[in-house]
Design a protein around this motif. Structure first.
Motif, short mmCIF file in Angstrom:
data_model
loop_
_atom_site.label_atom_id
_atom_site.label_comp_id
_atom_site.label_asym_id
_atom_site.label_seq_id
_atom_site.Cartn_x
_atom_site.Cartn_y
_atom_site.Cartn_z
N TYR A 117 0.85 -1.18 0.00
CA TYR A 117 0.00 0.00 0.00
C TYR A 117 0.89 1.24 0.00
O TYR A 117 2.11 1.14 0.01
CB TYR A 117 -0.96 -0.01 1.19
N ALA A 118 0.30 2.41 -0.02
CA ALA A 118 1.04 3.68 -0.05
C ALA A 118 1.59 3.95 1.35
O ALA A 118 1.04 4.75 2.11
CB ALA A 118 0.14 4.80 -0.54
N VAL A 119 2.70 3.31 1.67
CA VAL A 119 3.27 3.41 3.01
C VAL A 119 3.89 4.76 3.31
O VAL A 119 4.01 5.14 4.47
CB VAL A 119 4.31 2.29 3.27
N ASN A 120 4.28 5.50 2.29
CA ASN A 120 5.00 6.76 2.52
C ASN A 120 4.13 8.01 2.55
O ASN A 120 4.64 9.12 2.58
CB ASN A 120 6.08 6.93 1.44
N LYS A 121 2.83 7.86 2.54
CA LYS A 121 1.97 9.04 2.61
C LYS A 121 2.07 9.67 3.99
O LYS A 121 2.18 8.98 5.00
CB LYS A 121 0.52 8.67 2.30
N ALA A 122 2.00 10.99 4.00
CA ALA A 122 2.12 11.74 5.25
C ALA A 122 1.03 11.33 6.24
O ALA A 122 -0.11 11.07 5.86
CB ALA A 122 2.01 13.23 4.97
N LYS A 123 1.41 11.26 7.49
CA LYS A 123 0.49 10.96 8.60
C LYS A 123 -0.26 9.65 8.41
O LYS A 123 -1.39 9.50 8.87
CB LYS A 123 -0.51 12.11 8.79
N GLY A 124 0.32 8.70 7.71
CA GLY A 124 -0.31 7.39 7.53
C GLY A 124 -1.55 7.40 6.67
O GLY A 124 -2.39 6.51 6.76
N GLU A 125 -1.70 8.43 5.81
CA GLU A 125 -2.89 8.56 4.97
C GLU A 125 -3.15 7.34 4.09
O GLU A 125 -4.28 7.05 3.74
CB GLU A 125 -2.80 9.81 4.09
N GLY A 126 -2.10 6.63 3.69
CA GLY A 126 -2.26 5.47 2.82
C GLY A 126 -3.07 4.35 3.46
O GLY A 126 -3.71 3.56 2.77
N THR A 127 -3.06 4.27 4.77
CA THR A 127 -3.76 3.18 5.44
C THR A 127 -5.28 3.32 5.36
O THR A 127 -5.99 2.33 5.45
CB THR A 127 -3.36 3.07 6.93
N LYS A 128 -5.78 4.53 5.17
CA LYS A 128 -7.24 4.68 5.16
C LYS A 128 -7.88 4.01 3.95
O LYS A 128 -9.06 3.73 3.96
CB LYS A 128 -7.65 6.15 5.27
N TRP A 129 -7.10 3.72 2.91
CA TRP A 129 -7.64 3.06 1.72
C TRP A 129 -7.47 1.56 1.77
O TRP A 129 -7.95 0.85 0.88
CB TRP A 129 -7.00 3.63 0.46
N LEU A 130 -6.85 1.04 2.81
CA LEU A 130 -6.68 -0.42 2.92
C LEU A 130 -8.02 -1.14 2.98
O LEU A 130 -8.15 -2.26 2.51
CB LEU A 130 -5.83 -0.78 4.14
N ARG A 131 -9.03 -0.49 3.53
CA ARG A 131 -10.35 -1.13 3.61
C ARG A 131 -10.95 -1.41 2.25
O ARG A 131 -11.90 -2.16 2.12
CB ARG A 131 -11.29 -0.31 4.49
N ASP A 132 -10.40 -0.80 1.18
CA ASP A 132 -10.88 -1.09 -0.18
C ASP A 132 -10.44 -2.46 -0.67
O ASP A 132 -10.97 -2.97 -1.65
CB ASP A 132 -10.42 -0.01 -1.16
N VAL A 133 -9.47 -3.05 0.00
CA VAL A 133 -9.09 -4.44 -0.28
C VAL A 133 -10.03 -5.26 0.60
O VAL A 133 -9.67 -5.77 1.65
CB VAL A 133 -7.59 -4.69 0.03
N ARG A 134 -11.27 -5.33 0.16
CA ARG A 134 -12.41 -5.70 1.01
C ARG A 134 -12.37 -7.08 1.65
O ARG A 134 -12.64 -7.23 2.84
CB ARG A 134 -13.70 -5.55 0.21
N GLN A 135 -12.11 -8.11 0.86
CA GLN A 135 -12.13 -9.46 1.46
C GLN A 135 -11.03 -9.62 2.49
O GLN A 135 -11.25 -10.18 3.56
CB GLN A 135 -12.05 -10.53 0.37
N TRP A 136 -9.84 -9.12 2.18
CA TRP A 136 -8.75 -9.19 3.14
C TRP A 136 -9.09 -8.36 4.38
O TRP A 136 -8.86 -8.79 5.51
CB TRP A 136 -7.45 -8.69 2.51
N TRP A 137 -9.64 -7.16 4.17
CA TRP A 137 -9.97 -6.28 5.28
C TRP A 137 -10.91 -6.97 6.25
O TRP A 137 -10.72 -6.94 7.46
CB TRP A 137 -10.58 -4.98 4.76
N ARG A 138 -11.93 -7.63 5.70
CA ARG A 138 -12.90 -8.33 6.55
C ARG A 138 -12.28 -9.55 7.22
O ARG A 138 -12.62 -9.88 8.35
CB ARG A 138 -14.11 -8.75 5.73
#
Length: 174
Positions: A65-86
């Motif tokens: 994922y976008a690990v280098n985004k400021a303030k951890g912003e890349g993690t907020k889109w991890l939930r779009d990897v839906r099956q893994w997220w659940r």
């Protein structure tokens, strides 16, 4: 880019673990092809790789994922990897040592994971499924599932995605 994790420490997995350690190192060589798409707005996909075994909690072994985004912003889109997220993503903290990595460019991406290091557990004999999921901003999402039987010695599998993932293959050996 290739990650190399070497060695095996049975103690790192721990007694009573969901995936108990074995005496000999197991190595998983994984290849994930990210296709080059001809689209107006291309973003590298977020990708999660995990192992499933009936009766056992899923185990994440890699997340790109976008690990280098400021303030951890890349993690907020991890939930779009839906099956893994659940399955297991929502319970994790990021970055996850030995598991997290940056998004990857189109082309074949290779990982070598050794049991007891990072997210790769030591596997006991049984039926498993290796799952690879990709999700892309302004794009689609896709899941490739590779069921296999682990006999404690060798296993392999391959499949091909239709859009967000190309060929996915693995070789697991002791």
């Amino acid at each position: 880019m290739q990650f190399r994790l070497t060695g095996l420490t049975a103690a790192a997995i721990g007694a009573g673990s969901l995936f108990p350690a074995t005496a000999v190192a197991q190595t998983l060589d994984l290849s994930v092809d990210i296709p080059k798409l001809s689209v107006a707005e291309y973003h590298r996909p977020y990708v999660a790789v995990w192992l499933e075994k009936e009766g056992v909690a899923p185990r994440t072994i890699a997340v790109w994922y976008a690990v280098n985004k400021a303030k951890g912003e890349g993690t907020k889109w991890l939930r779009d990897v839906r099956q893994w997220w659940r399955a297991s993503g929502r319970t994790m903290s990021f970055p996850a040592d030995g598991i997290s990595g940056a998004t990857r460019a189109p082309g074949p991406q290779k990982l070598r994971l050794v049991a007891g290091r990072g997210g790769m557990p030591a596997l006991t004999p049984g039926n498993y499924t290796l799952v690879v999921e990709a999700a892309r901003e302004v794009g689609g999402r896709e899941v490739v599932r590779l069921p296999f039987a682990w006999n404690g010695s060798v296993a392999s599998g391959s499949a091909k995605g239709a859009s967000e993932l190309g060929a996915v293959s693995f070789n697991l050996k002791r």
